[in-house]
Enzyme design. Structure first.
Site, PDB file in Angstrom:
ATOM      1  N   TYR A 165     -13.998 -66.139  24.840  1.00 42.34           N
ATOM      2  CA  TYR A 165     -12.695 -65.511  24.658  1.00 42.34           C
ATOM      3  C   TYR A 165     -12.739 -64.027  25.050  1.00 42.34           C
ATOM      4  O   TYR A 165     -11.878 -63.525  25.777  1.00 42.34           O
ATOM      5  CB  TYR A 165     -12.291 -65.669  23.192  1.00 42.34           C
ATOM      6  CG  TYR A 165     -10.962 -65.092  22.800  1.00 42.34           C
ATOM      7  CD1 TYR A 165      -9.770 -65.738  23.124  1.00 42.34           C
ATOM      8  CD2 TYR A 165     -10.896 -63.916  22.057  1.00 42.34           C
ATOM      9  CE1 TYR A 165      -8.545 -65.206  22.736  1.00 42.34           C
ATOM     10  CE2 TYR A 165      -9.682 -63.382  21.662  1.00 42.34           C
ATOM     11  CZ  TYR A 165      -8.514 -64.028  22.002  1.00 42.34           C
ATOM     12  OH  TYR A 165      -7.305 -63.505  21.616  1.00 42.34           O
ATOM     13  N   LYS A 169     -10.651 -62.161  28.011  1.00 35.33           N
ATOM     14  CA  LYS A 169      -9.693 -61.131  27.613  1.00 35.33           C
ATOM     15  C   LYS A 169     -10.006 -59.778  28.243  1.00 35.33           C
ATOM     16  O   LYS A 169      -9.115 -58.956  28.456  1.00 35.33           O
ATOM     17  CB  LYS A 169      -9.638 -61.012  26.084  1.00 35.33           C
ATOM     18  CG  LYS A 169      -8.921 -62.182  25.424  1.00 35.33           C
ATOM     19  CD  LYS A 169      -7.547 -62.403  26.029  1.00 35.33           C
ATOM     20  CE  LYS A 169      -6.695 -63.369  25.262  1.00 35.33           C
ATOM     21  NZ  LYS A 169      -5.435 -63.677  25.969  1.00 35.33           N
TER      22      LYS A 169
END
Length: 305
Positions: A165, A169
């Site tokens: 993640y 991001k």
């Protein structure tokens, strides 16, 4: 005068629940026509259902707005293209894209499978690329576009168990930085939102009293600020629980070492100067870093003459 989206067409991905739902409802409330995109999968990306997206559309229409639901998987470019074409056929333009869709597959790096990493990157990074690519030429042709990336403190600062993640991001910020440069002449402004909110992505991670403070609506206030007519460009806006701040990447002024001193020992010996933040500044393109270092080198050579 209030911020209005009258006459604007917006696409919000992952808009069936949580932040995306809040963004879509708020845009519609201020006059935008909204494509409510949601695959309808679970938090980890498994399964799909269009029920949540249809519910958001129903709420928008009940309040006098215009919207339609679309179940495109943002990780599949052909499905995203079909969604954008449908918006064009219905409303003739696309002004705003909020890249919000996401999944989580949290595990420590030691336990993370290749699939766990790939799936999260596919949705967050490739999904953002696919949606942005599908609207880019439309926005260039109409000389107007507002694009919001959704980044995260997990990417900017790190968070245990989120290498997948966090990587994705942080990557969308690299995408933003270059798109800002390429879109400026066509008034395409690209910004990033770093949210902290209580959604189904975080429902089992925080106590209930904390969740009540972290409302999606507080984050949406920031999101809408990044996509109206007078929006900034290249801003990372952090929002959560009524708090708003910005993150910027700065570079120290640094040092110059003559050719005969360009060794790891000399770099290490000058680490305090290299890390000195007193003259740090943000750089607006990669070229500026090169220019800075060449200027230092040229100044050294000039001083030797």
């Amino acid at each position: 005068m209030g911020i209005s989206f009258e006459g604007k067409v917006a696409i919000v991905t992952g808009a069936g629940n949580g932040l995306g739902r809040s963004h879509a409802l708020a845009l519609a409330e201020r006059g935008a026509k909204v494509v409510v995109n949601d695959l309808g999968g679970a938090r980890d990306g498994m399964g799909q259902s269009s029920e949540a997206a249809r519910e958001v559309v129903r709420l928008i229409e009940e309040r006098g707005g215009e919207a339609f639901a679309h179940g495109a998987n943002v990780a599949k470019f052909d499905e995203v293209e079909e969604m954008v074409e449908q918006a064009l056929e219905k409303w003739g333009r696309v002004d705003i894209l909020i890249n919000n869709a996401g999944i989580l597959r949290d595990k420590s790096f030691a336990k993370m499978s290749v699939e766990d990493f790939q799936q999260v990157v596919d949705v967050h990074l490739m999904g953002t690329f696919n949606c942005t690519k599908a609207v880019w030429e439309i926005m260039r042709a109409q000389n107007y576009g507002r694009i919001v990336m959704t980044t995260s403190s997990s990417g900017m600062y790190g968070n245990f168990g989120q290498t997948n993640y966090g990587s994705a991001k942080m990557a969308v910020l690299g995408l933003m930085n270059t798109l800002v440069l390429e879109g400026i002449k066509n008034d395409i402004r690209v910004n990033a939102l770093a949210p902290t909110a209580s959604t189904r992505m975080t429902e089992d991670l925080m106590p209930e009293h904390v969740q009540k403070m972290l409302t999606p609506e507080a984050v949406t206030a920031g999101a809408l600020t990044l996509c109206h007519d007078d929006a900034p460009n290249r801003m990372i806006l952090c929002a959560g629980a009524g708090g708003y701040a910005s993150t910027r990447i700065f570079e120290t002024d640094g040092i110059y070492l003559p050719v005969d001193q360009q060794t790891p020992e000399q770099v290490w010996a000058h680490f305090d100067q290299i890390n000195d933040t007193t003259q740090q500044e943000p750089l607006d393109s990669a070229v500026l870093q090169t220019e800075k270092f060449l200027t230092k080198a040229a100044a050294h050579l000039s001083a030797q003459k």
